[in-house]
Write a protein that holds these residues in place. Structure first.
Motif, PDB file in Angstrom:
ATOM      1  N   LEU A 134      60.573 152.980  61.893  1.00  0.00           N
ATOM      2  CA  LEU A 134      61.190 153.154  60.591  1.00  0.00           C
ATOM      3  C   LEU A 134      61.173 151.861  59.764  1.00  0.00           C
ATOM      4  N   THR A 135      61.079 152.038  58.461  1.00  0.00           N
ATOM      5  CA  THR A 135      61.354 150.952  57.532  1.00  0.00           C
ATOM      6  C   THR A 135      62.844 150.999  57.226  1.00  0.00           C
ATOM      7  N   ILE A 136      63.517 149.859  57.361  1.00  0.00           N
ATOM      8  CA  ILE A 136      64.962 149.792  57.158  1.00  0.00           C
ATOM      9  C   ILE A 136      65.257 148.778  56.051  1.00  0.00           C
ATOM     10  N   MET A 137      66.016 149.213  55.051  1.00  0.00           N
ATOM     11  CA  MET A 137      66.314 148.399  53.871  1.00  0.00           C
ATOM     12  C   MET A 137      67.802 148.087  53.860  1.00  0.00           C
ATOM     13  N   VAL A 138      68.157 146.826  54.005  1.00  0.00           N
ATOM     14  CA  VAL A 138      69.540 146.470  54.315  1.00  0.00           C
ATOM     15  C   VAL A 138      70.218 145.708  53.179  1.00  0.00           C
ATOM     16  N   GLY A 139      71.392 146.198  52.787  1.00  0.00           N
ATOM     17  CA  GLY A 139      72.229 145.505  51.817  1.00  0.00           C
ATOM     18  C   GLY A 139      73.564 145.137  52.438  1.00  0.00           C
ATOM     19  N   GLY A 140      74.113 144.002  52.034  1.00  0.00           N
ATOM     20  CA  GLY A 140      75.394 143.545  52.569  1.00  0.00           C
ATOM     21  C   GLY A 140      75.367 142.043  52.794  1.00  0.00           C
ATOM     22  N   ASP A 141      76.336 141.537  53.521  1.00  0.00           N
ATOM     23  CA  ASP A 141      76.418 140.099  53.770  1.00  0.00           C
ATOM     24  C   ASP A 141      75.360 139.662  54.773  1.00  0.00           C
TER      25      ASP A 141
END
Length: 293
Positions: A134-141
């Motif tokens: 999977l391609t995983i796109m991460v937002g957050g600290d």
């Protein structure tokens, strides 16, 4: 010592993702609205939890991948939801394609309780989930992302940190916008090639390695030809994603003609009874339209 992971949502995508975490040696607690969909994971060693609340209390990291933003809001913010029962210091990761604004709300309400939140939607469908690509796109600290990057790498191959809370969702919506009109193009190209009497396998050999190449063409094109509409990604969920993308685009004052057209076609596909089929079933709507004309 590996963290205990709670996994909410063991459907088409979630079952494979949770299975990879089990195989990697993590202790995994699972919850799904329909219990039978978690049976295979329980047989593999996962622990069934009777509620989201219990799962949240027993887990260090809680991952969710469910259907709609309303589901996300419910499992995180309701009285019996994750944020009201996860322990301070725990990390929650929503991998559903959902609203960037909701991701920010979960992030802020989580911080107030000492809970860290990441939004990390995925791309790659059931094939990517099964193959852990999977391609995983991460937002957050960023520091929280760094703490659990190894978990992401168990279930995904292309893991990219996108910045602040909500940015994972914005990136996924960009992905869905790119796919939307492209899916219609793949279907139309196949219909054209077949009508021209071409050998469709030879056509694929030529065009998937050139400028027309795409994941949709290579992975869903053959399914379109076979008439295999089994859902790797449901029509109803694709419509949900496009709806969110349109709402966000309008909020930004953007005009997206390709996205709007694709949404109208998929709405018609859903109305024709294909809402629980895979997104590749759009070719059937186009073929039926040709027959009528």
């Amino acid at each position: 010592m590996k963290k205990t992971i709670g996994f909410v949502g063991t459907g088409v995508m979630g079952k494979s993702m949770a299975g990879h975490l089990l195989n990697a040696g993590y202790e995994v607690n699972v919850y799904n609205r329909t219990k039978s969909k978690a049976d295979e994971l329980v047989n593999q060693g996962a622990t069934w939890c009777e509620s989201v609340a219990l799962l949240s209390h027993k887990s260090d990291v809680i991952i969710s991948i469910v259907g709609y933003p309303s589901d996300v809001e419910s499992i995180y913010l309701d009285e019996q939801g994750i944020l009201n029962h996860a322990q301070s210091g725990s990390i929650v990761i929503d991998m559903t394609t959902s609203s960037p604004e909701l991701a920010k709300k979960i992030y802020e309400e989580g911080l107030a309780k000492g809970i860290h939140s990441l939004d990390a939607p995925v791309s790659g469908g059931d094939i990517g989930a099964k193959n852990a690509t999977l391609t995983i796109m991460v937002g957050g600290d960023k520091d929280i992302y760094n703490q659990i990057e190894d978990i992401f790498k168990v279930i995904g191959k292309n893991v990219v940190y996108q910045g602040q809370s909500g940015n994972g969702q914005h990136t996924k919506l960009s992905n869905q916008i790119a796919i939307a009109a492209g899916m219609l193009g793949v279907a139309e190209a196949i219909i054209y090639a077949e009508e021209a009497g071409l050998n469709i396998d030879h056509v694929f050999d030529s065009i998937e390695h050139g400028a027309a190449g795409s994941w949709s063409l290579s992975n869903l094109g053959p399914k379109m030809v076979e008439g295999n509409y089994a859902p790797g990604f449901y029509v109803k969920h694709f419509i949900k994603d496009m709806k969110i993308a349109i709402e966000e685009s309008e909020r930004m004052g953007l005009y997206m003609p390709g996205l709007l057209k694709a949404k109208s076609v998929y709405d018609a596909l859903s109305e024709a009874g294909y809402e629980n089929e895979g997104t590749q079933s759009v070719i059937q709507l186009l073929k039926d339209a040709i027959k009528k004309n």
